[in-house]
Scaffold this motif. Structure first.
Motif, PDB file in Angstrom:
ATOM      1  N   LEU A  34     -28.905   6.108  66.237  1.00  0.00           N
ATOM      2  CA  LEU A  34     -28.387   5.666  65.104  1.00  0.00           C
ATOM      3  C   LEU A  34     -27.301   4.687  65.258  1.00  0.00           C
ATOM      4  N   ASN A  35     -27.451   3.247  65.112  1.00  0.00           N
ATOM      5  CA  ASN A  35     -26.422   2.316  65.313  1.00  0.00           C
ATOM      6  C   ASN A  35     -25.758   1.597  63.870  1.00  0.00           C
ATOM      7  N   VAL A  36     -24.618   1.938  63.678  1.00  0.00           N
ATOM      8  CA  VAL A  36     -23.902   1.520  62.375  1.00  0.00           C
ATOM      9  C   VAL A  36     -22.732   0.651  62.749  1.00  0.00           C
ATOM     10  N   LYS A  37     -22.778  -0.244  61.700  1.00  0.00           N
ATOM     11  CA  LYS A  37     -21.418  -1.275  61.908  1.00  0.00           C
ATOM     12  C   LYS A  37     -20.325  -0.839  60.824  1.00  0.00           C
ATOM     13  N   MET A  38     -19.300  -0.388  61.083  1.00  0.00           N
ATOM     14  CA  MET A  38     -18.144   0.047  60.278  1.00  0.00           C
ATOM     15  C   MET A  38     -17.301  -1.034  59.939  1.00  0.00           C
ATOM     16  N   MET A  39     -16.929  -1.553  58.955  1.00  0.00           N
ATOM     17  CA  MET A  39     -15.821  -2.606  58.562  1.00  0.00           C
ATOM     18  C   MET A  39     -14.663  -1.692  58.355  1.00  0.00           C
ATOM     19  N   VAL A  40     -13.540  -2.299  59.094  1.00  0.00           N
ATOM     20  CA  VAL A  40     -12.028  -1.511  59.009  1.00  0.00           C
ATOM     21  C   VAL A  40     -11.121  -2.640  59.048  1.00  0.00           C
ATOM     22  N   GLU A  41      -9.931  -2.507  58.138  1.00  0.00           N
ATOM     23  CA  GLU A  41      -9.028  -3.425  58.022  1.00  0.00           C
ATOM     24  C   GLU A  41      -7.971  -3.079  59.292  1.00  0.00           C
ATOM     25  N   ASN A  42      -8.012  -1.954  60.122  1.00  0.00           N
ATOM     26  CA  ASN A  42      -7.000  -1.873  61.099  1.00  0.00           C
ATOM     27  C   ASN A  42      -7.595  -0.795  62.048  1.00  0.00           C
ATOM     28  N   ALA A  43      -7.926  -1.724  63.321  1.00  0.00           N
ATOM     29  CA  ALA A  43      -8.616  -0.856  64.265  1.00  0.00           C
ATOM     30  C   ALA A  43      -7.594  -0.561  65.457  1.00  0.00           C
ATOM     31  N   SER A  44      -6.403  -0.606  65.238  1.00  0.00           N
ATOM     32  CA  SER A  44      -5.423   0.018  66.078  1.00  0.00           C
ATOM     33  C   SER A  44      -5.454   1.347  66.542  1.00  0.00           C
ATOM     34  N   GLY A  45      -5.512   1.607  67.824  1.00  0.00           N
ATOM     35  CA  GLY A  45      -5.613   2.849  68.391  1.00  0.00           C
ATOM     36  C   GLY A  45      -7.218   3.176  68.613  1.00  0.00           C
ATOM     37  N   LEU A  46      -8.078   2.583  68.043  1.00  0.00           N
ATOM     38  CA  LEU A  46      -9.467   2.707  68.323  1.00  0.00           C
ATOM     39  C   LEU A  46      -9.929   1.760  69.591  1.00  0.00           C
ATOM     40  N   HIS A  47     -10.864   2.321  70.322  1.00  0.00           N
ATOM     41  CA  HIS A  47     -11.374   1.601  71.495  1.00  0.00           C
ATOM     42  C   HIS A  47     -12.975   1.961  71.920  1.00  0.00           C
ATOM     43  N   GLU A  48     -13.245   1.156  72.717  1.00  0.00           N
ATOM     44  CA  GLU A  48     -14.558   1.729  73.347  1.00  0.00           C
ATOM     45  C   GLU A  48     -14.691   3.530  73.902  1.00  0.00           C
ATOM     46  N   GLY A  49     -15.446   3.914  73.215  1.00  0.00           N
ATOM     47  CA  GLY A  49     -15.551   5.361  73.619  1.00  0.00           C
ATOM     48  C   GLY A  49     -14.753   6.252  72.569  1.00  0.00           C
ATOM     49  N   SER A  50     -14.095   5.789  71.493  1.00  0.00           N
ATOM     50  CA  SER A  50     -13.479   6.608  70.769  1.00  0.00           C
ATOM     51  C   SER A  50     -14.778   7.514  69.894  1.00  0.00           C
ATOM     52  N   ILE A  51     -14.325   8.881  69.701  1.00  0.00           N
ATOM     53  CA  ILE A  51     -15.060   9.730  69.277  1.00  0.00           C
ATOM     54  C   ILE A  51     -15.482   9.703  67.685  1.00  0.00           C
ATOM     55  N   VAL A  52     -16.789   9.853  67.486  1.00  0.00           N
ATOM     56  CA  VAL A  52     -17.178   9.940  65.946  1.00  0.00           C
ATOM     57  C   VAL A  52     -17.606  11.182  65.563  1.00  0.00           C
ATOM     58  N   TYR A  53     -17.208  11.842  64.433  1.00  0.00           N
ATOM     59  CA  TYR A  53     -17.301  13.239  64.363  1.00  0.00           C
ATOM     60  C   TYR A  53     -17.989  13.250  63.069  1.00  0.00           C
ATOM     61  N   LEU A  54     -18.677  14.283  62.786  1.00  0.00           N
ATOM     62  CA  LEU A  54     -19.416  14.805  61.356  1.00  0.00           C
ATOM     63  C   LEU A  54     -18.863  15.957  60.765  1.00  0.00           C
ATOM     64  N   VAL A  55     -18.513  15.770  59.593  1.00  0.00           N
ATOM     65  CA  VAL A  55     -18.045  17.076  58.817  1.00  0.00           C
ATOM     66  C   VAL A  55     -18.757  18.100  58.661  1.00  0.00           C
ATOM     67  N   GLN A  56     -18.799  19.389  59.157  1.00  0.00           N
ATOM     68  CA  GLN A  56     -19.905  20.436  58.896  1.00  0.00           C
ATOM     69  C   GLN A  56     -18.953  21.497  58.268  1.00  0.00           C
ATOM     70  N   PRO A  57     -19.778  22.377  57.711  1.00  0.00           N
ATOM     71  CA  PRO A  57     -18.963  23.538  56.823  1.00  0.00           C
ATOM     72  C   PRO A  57     -17.941  24.061  57.500  1.00  0.00           C
ATOM     73  N   ASP A  58     -17.919  24.359  58.555  1.00  0.00           N
ATOM     74  CA  ASP A  58     -16.638  25.014  59.315  1.00  0.00           C
ATOM     75  C   ASP A  58     -16.133  24.344  60.389  1.00  0.00           C
ATOM     76  N   SER A  59     -16.550  23.032  60.521  1.00  0.00           N
ATOM     77  CA  SER A  59     -15.842  22.247  61.937  1.00  0.00           C
ATOM     78  C   SER A  59     -16.153  20.914  61.674  1.00  0.00           C
ATOM     79  N   LEU A  60     -15.655  20.312  62.721  1.00  0.00           N
ATOM     80  CA  LEU A  60     -15.948  18.840  63.125  1.00  0.00           C
ATOM     81  C   LEU A  60     -16.938  18.820  64.208  1.00  0.00           C
ATOM     82  N   THR A  61     -17.880  18.007  64.303  1.00  0.00           N
ATOM     83  CA  THR A  61     -18.916  18.214  65.337  1.00  0.00           C
ATOM     84  C   THR A  61     -18.957  16.633  65.915  1.00  0.00           C
ATOM     85  N   GLN A  62     -18.886  16.405  67.098  1.00  0.00           N
ATOM     86  CA  GLN A  62     -18.719  15.455  67.789  1.00  0.00           C
ATOM     87  C   GLN A  62     -20.257  14.736  67.804  1.00  0.00           C
TER      88      GLN A  62
END
Length: 245
Positions: A34-62
């Motif tokens: 799934l390829n999604v384009k996310m608009m952000v006002e400030n991308a500082s600190g983010l880079h290619e390879g930054s992790i995307v997590y999904l909120v799960q009931p008990d944890s964050l899943t990469q």
């Protein structure tokens, strides 16, 4: 010879599709991620390879990573998120996308996605979808509002079912249940918003008054239930006062 013709047709069709729809669209056709384009006002600190997590009931899943980052003419940025195909069915339209920048840890910034319960029945998000960043302040308010609505919905359903199922003839057991129900309602109403209180007063309170009046009439001539009648009146007064606060 026929094979070469078929290959030529496929290549020609692919070239035309790239010209008409662009490279991103062609990539989405052949990729199961799934390829999604996310608009952000400030991308500082983010880079290619930054992790995307999904909120799960008990944890964050990469579930994926940031592919590339592009600045726009409006001084914001586009993050190209690549979510693994194993998780693409979990990402639904209406999901919230946030930039997580930990203040009290050395963990790098990341992207966090939450599919709230009210969005879980929406269709899966399509590749190429453009989403806007949700601030953590707005996210917190949304969670609180959803919790409030869920509580309200539960109380409404339970109350309506209780009074619909209640027998026309009151006995002592039913009267005790009515008293307990009124006590619980008074406690829950303190969590309602102004709009919820108004709706409750208009839609549910008349049913409650009808049942209470019926109980009062039925036990009016029996001195043994004087205390119960007084308790019933007090609880009803308390419930109505709670609605006004």
């Amino acid at each position: 010879m026929k094979i070469k013709k078929y290959l030529a047709i496929i290549i020609l069709g692919s070239c035309l599709s790239m010209m008409v729809f662009g490279c991103d669209s062609m990539h989405n056709i052949f990729s199961r991620d799934l390829n999604v384009k996310m608009m952000v006002e400030n991308a500082s600190g983010l880079h290619e390879g930054s992790i995307v997590y999904l909120v799960q009931p008990d944890s964050l899943t990469q579930i994926g990573t940031v592919g590339k980052i592009k600045a726009t003419d409006r001084r914001d940025s586009v993050l190209y998120l690549k979510i693994k195909r194993d998780f693409r069915e979990k990402i639904r339209d209406g999901a919230l996308f946030m930039v997580n920048r930990p203040l009290l840890s050395v963990d790098p910034p990341s992207i966090v996605i939450d599919v709230l319960p009210k969005s879980s029945q929406n269709p899966p998000m399509d590749s190429g979808t453009i989403v806007n960043e949700t601030s953590y302040a707005k996210y917190g308010l949304q969670l609180a509002r959803n919790a409030m609505e869920d509580t309200y919905d539960t109380v409404m359903k339970k109350t309506e079912q209780f009074f619909d199922d209640m027998e026309d003839y009151f006995n002592v057991d039913v009267l005790n249940e009515l008293l307990e129900e009124l006590k619980q309602l008074s406690e829950k109403i303190n969590t309602f918003t102004v709009q919820q209180k108004e709706h409750f007063e208009k839609e549910v309170l008349p049913k409650i008054r009808e049942k209470v009046d019926e109980a009062m009439r039925q036990f009016n001539d029996d001195s043994r239930y004087r205390e119960k009648r007084n308790q019933l009146k007090e609880e009803m007064d308390h419930l109505e006062n709670t609605l006004q606060t």
